[in-house]
Scaffold this motif. Sequence first.
Motif, mmCIF file in Angstrom:
data_model
loop_
_atom_site.group_PDB
_atom_site.id
_atom_site.type_symbol
_atom_site.label_atom_id
_atom_site.label_comp_id
_atom_site.label_asym_id
_atom_site.label_seq_id
_atom_site.Cartn_x
_atom_site.Cartn_y
_atom_site.Cartn_z
ATOM 1 N N THR A 203 57.496 -79.205 -22.678
ATOM 2 C CA THR A 203 57.743 -77.871 -21.644
ATOM 3 C C THR A 203 58.718 -77.293 -22.464
ATOM 4 N N THR A 233 56.596 -73.190 -14.252
ATOM 5 C CA THR A 233 57.035 -73.534 -13.141
ATOM 6 C C THR A 233 55.765 -74.144 -12.534
ATOM 7 N N ASP A 236 55.680 -77.596 -14.242
ATOM 8 C CA ASP A 236 56.575 -78.479 -13.878
ATOM 9 C C ASP A 236 56.071 -79.175 -12.686
ATOM 10 N N ALA A 237 55.525 -78.306 -11.869
ATOM 11 C CA ALA A 237 55.158 -78.850 -10.407
ATOM 12 C C ALA A 237 54.177 -79.924 -10.541
ATOM 13 N N PHE A 239 53.339 -81.880 -13.384
ATOM 14 C CA PHE A 239 54.140 -82.920 -14.071
ATOM 15 C C PHE A 239 54.726 -83.836 -12.926
ATOM 16 N N LEU A 240 55.688 -83.123 -12.076
ATOM 17 C CA LEU A 240 56.467 -83.832 -10.905
ATOM 18 C C LEU A 240 55.375 -84.493 -9.848
ATOM 19 N N HIS A 241 54.424 -83.849 -9.804
ATOM 20 C CA HIS A 241 53.466 -84.408 -8.566
ATOM 21 C C HIS A 241 52.779 -85.658 -9.163
ATOM 22 N N HIS A 242 52.562 -85.684 -10.454
ATOM 23 C CA HIS A 242 51.794 -86.858 -10.959
ATOM 24 C C HIS A 242 52.789 -87.654 -11.575
ATOM 25 N N GLY A 243 54.148 -87.610 -11.476
ATOM 26 C CA GLY A 243 54.947 -88.470 -12.328
ATOM 27 C C GLY A 243 54.782 -88.580 -13.774
ATOM 28 N N PRO A 245 56.066 -88.151 -17.251
ATOM 29 C CA PRO A 245 57.144 -87.858 -18.314
ATOM 30 C C PRO A 245 57.188 -86.588 -18.792
ATOM 31 N N VAL A 246 58.171 -85.833 -19.122
ATOM 32 C CA VAL A 246 58.261 -84.551 -19.638
ATOM 33 C C VAL A 246 59.269 -84.568 -20.736
ATOM 34 N N ASP A 248 61.369 -81.641 -22.911
ATOM 35 C CA ASP A 248 61.647 -80.095 -23.113
ATOM 36 C C ASP A 248 62.064 -79.992 -24.648
#
Length: 264
Positions: A203, A233, A236-237, A239-243, A245-246, A248
Motif C-alpha cells: 500500500t 481503503t 486495506d479492508a 488485507f485486514l479481513h484475510h490477515g 501482512p501489509v 506501506d
Amino acid sequence: MASRHLMKTLNIFFVSDHTGLTAEAVGVSLLSQFSGLDWKTRTVPFIDTADKAAALADQINQSQPAMIISTLADARLRETLKASGLMVLDVFEHMLPSLAAQLDSEPTAVHGLTHSMNAQYDARIDAVNYALAADDGQKPERMDEADLILVGVSRAGKTPVSLYLAMQYGIRAANYPLTPEDFARGNLPDEVMRNLPRVRGLTLSAERLAAIRQARYPGSRYAGLDECRKELTAADALFLHHGIPVMDSTRMSVEEIAARLRNL
C-alpha cells in the motif's frame, strides 16, 4: 588537499573486473553517508587486464578530482591504477586480509569468481522469467509456484518489486492487481487464497498513488485523489479481513521494499 577537492565535483569511478554492480552498490552506500558532497559517478566494468587498467588510469587522470571504488580481485590491476597516483579504495584489498586471517585460508584472486560460483545465479534467472510470466495476474495457475505473491491496487509498485526480488534474491514473486470486481466481491481469487501464507500486501498514501497515476494518465478519474483513496481503503479492508501482512511503500525505494518484504 582532501577538503579542497570536496569543494569541486568529485568524479567517482566504480571499477570492476566483472559487471561492476558490487562496486557500485558498495560505493553508493558509502557515499550516501556524507552530506553536502557534490559527486557524479561512472561504472566501468570488465577491467580484467593490465592494459585496460592502464588505459583507464590515463582517462581518469583527465577527470580530476577523482576517486576509484573498485572490486578488483587481481592485486596487479589495483597496483596499475595506483601507480598513476590515483586514489583507489578496493573492497577486496581492504577486507580480504582480515577475512583470510579469520578463516586461516588464502583467497583465490580470480576475477568474476563471485558470479561463476554463485549458487543462486541460475535461481535468479529462473525467478526473473517467472516474475515476467506471472506479472499483473497473468498465468494465475502458476501462483502455486511462487515464493511470494504481492497484492495491491494498480500502480502500487508490485511489478518493480517483484523483478527486484527475482534479480537480487532469486525469489519467485508473482503479483496480483486488485480490481473493482475484487472489492465488490470482498474476496480474492482462489489462486491467491490457497497461497495465503505467502501473500503480502503493498500500500501507499493516496497522494503518492495519485501522483504516480497522474504521470501516466493525467486528468483521468483513475488518477483522481478520491478514486485512489477509495481503492486503498477497500484494499486495506481486504488485507485486514484475510490477515495479510501489509507494507506501506510511500517513502521507500524498491530496494528497501524488497529487503523488508523478505522478513515480513
